[in-house]
Write an enzyme that holds these catalytic residues in place. Structure first.
Site, short mmCIF file in Angstrom:
data_model
loop_
_atom_site.label_atom_id
_atom_site.label_comp_id
_atom_site.label_asym_id
_atom_site.label_seq_id
_atom_site.Cartn_x
_atom_site.Cartn_y
_atom_site.Cartn_z
N GLY A 39 -17.91 7.74 -2.24
CA GLY A 39 -16.89 7.85 -3.29
C GLY A 39 -17.02 6.68 -4.23
N ASN A 40 -15.89 6.22 -4.75
CA ASN A 40 -15.92 5.11 -5.70
C ASN A 40 -16.67 3.92 -5.11
OD1 ASN A 40 -14.77 2.35 -6.39
ND2 ASN A 40 -14.07 3.52 -8.14
N GLY A 66 -19.86 7.27 3.27
CA GLY A 66 -18.83 7.42 2.24
C GLY A 66 -19.48 7.20 0.89
N LYS A 79 0.86 -1.19 0.00
CA LYS A 79 0.00 0.00 0.00
C LYS A 79 0.90 1.23 0.00
CE LYS A 79 -4.51 0.92 0.28
NZ LYS A 79 -5.65 0.11 -0.14
N GLY A 138 -18.50 3.46 -2.10
CA GLY A 138 -19.83 3.66 -1.53
C GLY A 138 -20.90 3.93 -2.58
#
Ligand code: NAD
Length: 434
Positions: free
Chosen positions: A221-222, A219, A105, A224
């Site tokens: 974003g992508n 959330g 990561k 959620g």
């Protein structure tokens, strides 16, 4: 131990699962330490002519099952412990869904919203330059995470290709790229889609009909937004959503599709969240029927399923007592602290853990990478079919382990992963048999 240190939380779960799985202690010791932690300073020439320095990380946690794999996050809260935990969770996640990767990561401590597009591009390119040969198609393959997207992956691909005189298979070094640069069909919604398949498989195994079950998603974003849209299409009633600024609640259900399209048009103004699914004949306007809520309020709504899809440490010792959902689907990484997890288990609230629930993203990334290496591209239908199959198999595997040896679903998922990691370490001679 600090309950908000995500790497400590990882170690606590690892040790607990290792004890019940009777994992070789050398395996637990190896996984308690990342193989490599890279820290870089990135100089960026700002639009006003001044030079600013940014701090970046790439943690390569474990490569026993394949190249390191994991996203890159741009966020002001990025620090060494967060990236170490996120990398370790990737090792476990790739093992749970049985794809041939290790865990990695990366992140830069920055609020990207304060940067112009040009500054963001220079920061992105500077990070890849600093990482140099530490990443590559057979060593470490980054992807998007919080606040990074296809455009940033496009800059990464270009910079990596430029630095390697286009000899380094740049497109296979990153996933989540634009389609035109070798991205995969179906990658963008894959994490949300995978979460939905996991949820449906879980409910089916438990004999619970999903139609009409209420869902709150933190959330948007992508992850959620795709999950909320797909869950709504599948017959769940999405009653609340939120982003970093707060959200809306409408107990009869929101029109997620409309929210997404209106947000896209208006540049993400949260007032556009107020679109009920049913037509509201006797209310003056849609906005009058929705309540505006804070993120904290969203977590404690009376819903069947709570879906944290933002950041880690959202469900904590402080707020866990107020959570009313009977089931939690962790689409974010690490949204539940270890203490909160224990309290939920005592109350009989099941948590479908992150390393299973959000593994659809890395699974589709694996498909993208294999397509890049073969230069053979698949239809979206093929990507989705393979993704659904992988997620269903992985979910059934975790549920089976849970039935056999008990504990929480998180411990069961860790045990499945540990079994594969131990087998790989023993086969390579990295640890001694007991
Ligand atoms: P994103 O940047 O696209 O979206 C993040 C969302 O969270 C935004 O809506 C943002 O407004 C909201 N948010 C940020 N801080 C918040 C807060 N304090 N309270 C409430 N909402 C907040 O990121 P994403 O890619 O959707 O990732 C979300 C989570 O899913 C992260 O934990 C990430 O690691 C995890 N994840 C992402 C992927 C992927 O494929 N993108 C895969 C697996 C896991």
């Amino acid at each position: 131990m600090s309950d908000s240190n995500p790497f400590d939380n990882f170690i606590a779960t690892l040790k607990k699962a290792g004890a019940t799985a009777r994992t070789n202690p050398e395996v637990i010791e190896v996984l308690s330490h990342p193989e490599r932690v890279i820290e870089v300073e990135i100089p960026v020439r700002m639009d006003n002519g001044e030079l600013a320095m940014y701090h970046g990380y790439r943690v390569q946690h474990n490569s026993v099952r394949g190249p390191y794999k994991g996203g890159i996050r741009f966020h002001p809260a990025v620090d060494a412990n967060e990236v170490r935990a996120l990398a370790a969770w990737m090792t476990m996640k790739c093992a749970v869904v049985d794809i041939p990767y290790g865990g990695g990561k990366g992140g830069i401590t920055v609020d990207p919203k304060t940067l112009s597009s040009g500054e963001l591009e220079r920061l992105s390119r500077g990070f890849i330059e600093r990482l140099g040969s530490a990443i590559g198609p057979y060593t470490d393959i980054p992807a998007p995470d919080v606040n990074t997207n296809e455009q940033i992956m496009g800059w990464f691909v270009d910079e990596y290709g430029r630095l390697n005189h286009n000899q380094g298979q740049a497109e296979a070094t990153f996933t989540g790229k634009p389609l035109i640069l070798g991205g995969s069909r179906g990658r963008s919604p894959a994490t949300g889609r995978g979460g939905l398949i996991t949820l449906l498989t879980y409910l089916k195994e438990r004999g619970i009909a999903h139609e009409g079950m209420t869902v709150a998603v933190q959330g948007f974003g992508n992850v959620g937004s795709h999950f909320a849209r797909l869950a709504s299409d599948a017959g769940f009633t999405v009653v609340a959503i939120s982003d970093v600024r707060g959200g809306v609640y409408y107990p009869q259900g929101l029109d997620v599709e409309k929210i997404i399209s209106e947000r896209a048009k208006s540049g993400g103004d949260e007032r556009n969240f107020c679109y009920p699914k049913m037509s509201v004949s006797d209310a003056g306007s849609a906005a009058q029927v929705c309540s505006e809520i804070t993120n904290e309020e969203l977590l404690t709504l009376p819903v069947d399923i709570l879906v944290p899809a933002a950041l880690e440490n959202q469900i904590t010792e402080q707020n866990v007592g107020a959570i009313k959902a009977r089931l939690i689907l962790e689409l974010a990484n690490g949204p539940t602290t270890t203490l909160a997890d224990q309290l939920l288990a005592k109350r009989g609230v099941e948590v479908i853990p992150d390393i299973l629930a959000n593994a659809g993203g890395v699974t589709a990334s694996y498909f993208e990478w294999t397509q890049n290496l073969q230069k053979l591209y698949w239809e979206e239908r093929e990507v989705n079919e393979r993704l659904d199959k992988k997620m269903e198999q992985a979910t059934r595997g975790v549920l089976h382990e849970h039935t056999e040896r008990g504990g929480t679903l998180r411990e069961a998922a860790y045990r499945v992963a540990l079994h594969r990691l131990e087998h790989a370490m023993l086969s390579r001679g990295r640890v001694h048999p007991r």
